[in-house]
Design a protein around this motif. Structure first.
Motif, PDB file in Angstrom:
ATOM      1  N   VAL A 123      13.037   4.573   1.920  1.00 18.11           N
ATOM      2  CA  VAL A 123      13.075   3.297   2.638  1.00 18.11           C
ATOM      3  C   VAL A 123      12.315   3.397   3.953  1.00 18.11           C
ATOM      4  N   THR A 124      12.596   4.439   4.727  1.00 14.83           N
ATOM      5  CA  THR A 124      11.966   4.567   6.046  1.00 14.83           C
ATOM      6  C   THR A 124      10.469   4.868   5.936  1.00 14.83           C
ATOM      7  N   GLU A 125      10.079   5.718   4.990  1.00 12.43           N
ATOM      8  CA  GLU A 125       8.664   6.051   4.863  1.00 12.43           C
ATOM      9  C   GLU A 125       7.858   4.873   4.321  1.00 12.43           C
ATOM     10  N   ALA A 126       8.447   4.081   3.443  1.00 17.13           N
ATOM     11  CA  ALA A 126       7.757   2.892   2.937  1.00 17.13           C
ATOM     12  C   ALA A 126       7.520   1.898   4.072  1.00 17.13           C
ATOM     13  N   LEU A 127       8.511   1.745   4.935  1.00 16.99           N
ATOM     14  CA  LEU A 127       8.371   0.837   6.080  1.00 16.99           C
ATOM     15  C   LEU A 127       7.329   1.361   7.057  1.00 16.99           C
ATOM     16  N   ARG A 128       7.352   2.647   7.318  1.00 12.35           N
ATOM     17  CA  ARG A 128       6.377   3.242   8.223  1.00 12.35           C
ATOM     18  C   ARG A 128       4.952   3.061   7.682  1.00 12.35           C
ATOM     19  N   ALA A 129       4.796   3.288   6.401  1.00 10.95           N
ATOM     20  CA  ALA A 129       3.468   3.168   5.790  1.00 10.95           C
ATOM     21  C   ALA A 129       2.939   1.744   5.923  1.00 10.95           C
ATOM     22  N   GLU A 130       3.791   0.773   5.682  1.00  8.54           N
ATOM     23  CA  GLU A 130       3.351  -0.626   5.756  1.00  8.54           C
ATOM     24  C   GLU A 130       2.986  -1.034   7.180  1.00  8.54           C
ATOM     25  N   LEU A 131       3.803  -0.624   8.154  1.00  8.09           N
ATOM     26  CA  LEU A 131       3.609  -1.090   9.527  1.00  8.09           C
ATOM     27  C   LEU A 131       2.538  -0.326  10.284  1.00  8.09           C
ATOM     28  N   LEU A 132       2.281   0.915   9.904  1.00  9.31           N
ATOM     29  CA  LEU A 132       1.332   1.731  10.656  1.00  9.31           C
ATOM     30  C   LEU A 132      -0.055   1.781  10.018  1.00  9.31           C
ATOM     31  N   GLU A 133      -0.182   1.268   8.808  1.00 11.61           N
ATOM     32  CA  GLU A 133      -1.483   1.246   8.153  1.00 11.61           C
ATOM     33  C   GLU A 133      -2.119  -0.131   8.304  1.00 11.61           C
ATOM     34  N   GLU A 134      -3.409  -0.188   8.075  1.00 12.81           N
ATOM     35  CA  GLU A 134      -4.120  -1.466   8.154  1.00 12.81           C
ATOM     36  C   GLU A 134      -3.713  -2.346   6.969  1.00 12.81           C
ATOM     37  N   GLY A 135      -3.787  -3.643   7.189  1.00 13.97           N
ATOM     38  CA  GLY A 135      -3.465  -4.556   6.108  1.00 13.97           C
ATOM     39  C   GLY A 135      -2.389  -5.554   6.509  1.00 13.97           C
ATOM     40  N   GLU A 136      -2.196  -6.551   5.653  1.00 15.21           N
ATOM     41  CA  GLU A 136      -1.214  -7.588   5.907  1.00 15.21           C
ATOM     42  C   GLU A 136       0.201  -7.044   5.726  1.00 15.21           C
ATOM     43  N   LEU A 137       1.107  -7.576   6.535  1.00 20.67           N
ATOM     44  CA  LEU A 137       2.505  -7.178   6.436  1.00 20.67           C
ATOM     45  C   LEU A 137       3.239  -8.127   5.496  1.00 20.67           C
ATOM     46  N   THR A 138       4.160  -7.594   4.726  1.00 19.78           N
ATOM     47  CA  THR A 138       4.957  -8.422   3.828  1.00 19.78           C
ATOM     48  C   THR A 138       6.100  -9.078   4.602  1.00 19.78           C
ATOM     49  N   ASP A 139       6.644 -10.149   4.046  1.00 18.61           N
ATOM     50  CA  ASP A 139       7.801 -10.802   4.666  1.00 18.61           C
ATOM     51  C   ASP A 139       8.971  -9.826   4.769  1.00 18.61           C
ATOM     52  N   ASP A 140       9.184  -9.041   3.705  1.00 18.21           N
ATOM     53  CA  ASP A 140      10.300  -8.075   3.698  1.00 18.21           C
ATOM     54  C   ASP A 140      10.120  -7.026   4.795  1.00 18.21           C
ATOM     55  N   GLY A 141       8.895  -6.544   4.970  1.00 21.85           N
ATOM     56  CA  GLY A 141       8.640  -5.532   5.987  1.00 21.85           C
ATOM     57  C   GLY A 141       8.917  -6.051   7.382  1.00 21.85           C
ATOM     58  N   ILE A 142       8.482  -7.285   7.656  1.00 21.82           N
ATOM     59  CA  ILE A 142       8.706  -7.891   8.969  1.00 21.82           C
ATOM     60  C   ILE A 142      10.195  -8.117   9.211  1.00 21.82           C
TER      61      ILE A 142
END
Length: 299
Positions: A123-142
């Motif tokens: 859970v934590t690594e998936a969130l880190r990957a989404e927020l720290l990498e380039e690209g659009e953020l998902t609604d769930d991630g935000i």
């Protein structure tokens, strides 16, 4: 993580290390965040997040969450917590603080929630990957990030530098006119719970100290992770000897412990949090007592 809802994922990482049997500021903040997350998720699912009335609807929901009492929060989260426990993703174990010399000798029974290590990491690594990498953020991630921020444990997942990077990304998204800005400006905690979260947001320099030495003594709301002193003979021992002695003691008390390399030093990963071992001698009624201090290590 399709097996768990977004709120269940949040509870999984948010409840880790919190008191499982009694009310606490940390647990109350997490349960209130879960209640807010459910309401925000419903509004987003309705598809009108771009409408002019979205902000008013969200603010109304946050006022409702803020007024909820402990019993109502426990009831709302009860089903999700029950699911996590039944699936083995969350269990109840002795609090690490119970290993502290003063608590251990007093026979105090302290119990906390512990999340499954593999699921917690996913859970934590998936969130880190989404927020720290380039690209659009998902609604769930935000939404997940928002709940974590408002619960006051964002420093357990992101370093001070990473928090700055994420904050800038969220500001850019908010400026673009998306619903993100409306959500990001919402707060749902009560006054006593916000003592901690407000401090975490404003005193950013605090988390530039990666080892948080002495912080829990000065700011008691940081109760999720405590420094722990374990007494044993350290005279004539090596670093490896002390680490082995500590690991044996903790395993006997029901904790999962493993050695983890961190550059030139070796840390102990106890359940889901990393700790540094520091040899120490304390005075107990004028008598010197040898041992070692476990100090939590943040990113």
């Amino acid at each position: 993580m399709d097996d768990y809802t977004l709120v269940q994922q949040f509870l999984l990482i948010g409840l880790d290390g919190t008191d499982s049997r009694h009310k606490s500021v940390a647990k109350s903040a997490v349960l209130r965040a879960a209640a807010a997350g459910k309401r925000a998720e419903r509004l987003l699912a309705s598809g009108d997040c771009q409408s002019p009335g979205f902000a008013d609807k969200l603010e109304k929901e946050m006022k409702t969450v803020k007024s909820l009492k402990t019993e109502a929060l426990n009831k709302e989260a009860g089903e999700d917590i029950g699911i996590l426990i039944s699936r083995g993703a969350l269990d109840e174990v002795p609090d690490l603080l119970g290993c502290d010399m003063y608590y251990d000798t007093a026979g105090v029974d302290l119990m906390v929630y512990r999340s499954d290590q593999d699921i917690y990491q996913k859970v934590t690594e998936a969130l880190r990957a989404e927020l720290l990498e380039e690209g659009e953020l998902t609604d769930d991630g935000i939404l997940l990030l928002w709940m974590i921020r408002e619960s006051g444990f964002i420093h357990e997942i992101f370093s001070a530098k990473e928090q700055e990077e994420i904050s800038q990304k969220m500001v850019r998204m908010a400026a673009s006119g998306q619903w993100t800005g409306v959500l990001w400006n919402q707060e749902f905690h009560k006054a006593f719970e916000s003592l901690g979260t407000a401090f975490l947001r404003k005193k950013k320099k605090l988390f530039q100290n990666p080892y948080m030495q002495g912080v829990n003594l000065t700011f008691p709301f940081l109760e999720r992770r405590q420094a722990v002193f374990v007494d044993f003979v350290i005279f004539g021992t090596t670093v490896s000897d002390r680490r082995t002695a500590m690991m044996s003691f903790l395993c006997e008390h029901g904790h999962f412990v493993e050695e983890v390399k961190n550059g030139t030093e070796t840390l102990l990963k106890i359940d889901n949090i990393f700790y540094r071992i520091v040899p120490k001698t304390v005075s107990c009624q004028g008598i010197p007592v040898q041992g070692a201090l476990l100090s939590p290590v943040y990113r």
